[in-house]
Design a protein around this motif. Structure first.
Motif: not given
Length: 220
Positions: A41-46
């Motif tokens: 996703s755009l959430c780093a690491g997720w």
């Protein structure tokens, strides 16, 4: 000053926007393939599944349970949310994650600061973390965007680590702008991502400073 009737009407509008956003995202989640759930996703690491798990954490964890998780993380909120998201993404099926969001469309949860507008922002921006990363053309309704755009403050930028010094965000699809300096043009929902510290993919923004905020294109 706003009278009580106006305040209650606006509150009801935000609550309705939150419920609609959650139901629509739940319906979208039900259409995702297994490989899409495992995409970054755009959430780093997720991955997508960690974001979905995080979106429903506030519905599923009581206040004592949340405080207990925070204690385990030695008071570090980001460490706590990361740990819980990874744990819950592994523990629950994708069908359950979508159902958690749909079944709690009217849940009164709000973040520690920001009230109902912040709750709407939590749902909308995390939804964009998923749909933008997957290349899905989901457009956020204008009324929801305006609630969030009108609530952007320097404190918002600071909380999400968004450095917009020297730029002016200029929406191409709405009559809205924010900041001062060199213009960065884009769809309102892509500019909203910047205010929440995200980096949209290349091609989403225009203007000389745009490359400062975007992710490089993925290699084939």
């Amino acid at each position: 000053m706003e009278n009580e009737t106006t305040r209650q009407r606006k509150k009801a509008e935000v609550k309705a926007a939150i419920a609609a956003e959650r139901r629509e995202l739940a319906d979208l989640f039900d259409t995702l393939r297994t490989d899409q759930w495992n995409e970054q996703s755009l959430c780093a690491g997720w991955r997508v599944r960690e974001v979905a798990a995080h979106m429903t954490m506030g519905f599923r964890l009581s206040l004592p349970a949340t405080l207990g998780e925070l204690a385990k993380a030695r008071g570090n909120l980001h460490r706590m949310t990361d740990r819980v998201a990874r744990r819950d993404a592994a523990a629950h099926s994708t069908t359950a994650l979508a159902a958690f969001l749909r079944d709690n469309a009217h849940h009164p949860w709000t973040p520690p600061v920001g009230g109902l507008a912040a709750a709407l922002g939590h749902d909308v921006v995390h939804g964009l973390d998923i749909t933008v990363a997957l290349g899905l053309d989901r457009r956020i309704p204008e009324n929801r965007l305006r609630i969030l755009l009108d609530n952007i403050r320097p404190s918002t930028l600071k909380f999400f680590g968004a450095d917009l010094d020297g730029v002016r965000l200029c929406a191409e699809d709405l009559d809205w702008s924010y900041g001062s300096g060199a213009p960065v043009f884009g769809a309102a929902q892509d500019l909203l991502l910047l205010a929440y510290g995200r980096r949209p993919p290349e091609g989403k923004l225009r203007g000389a400073p745009g490359n400062r905020f975007t992710q490089p294109a993925k290699k084939a």
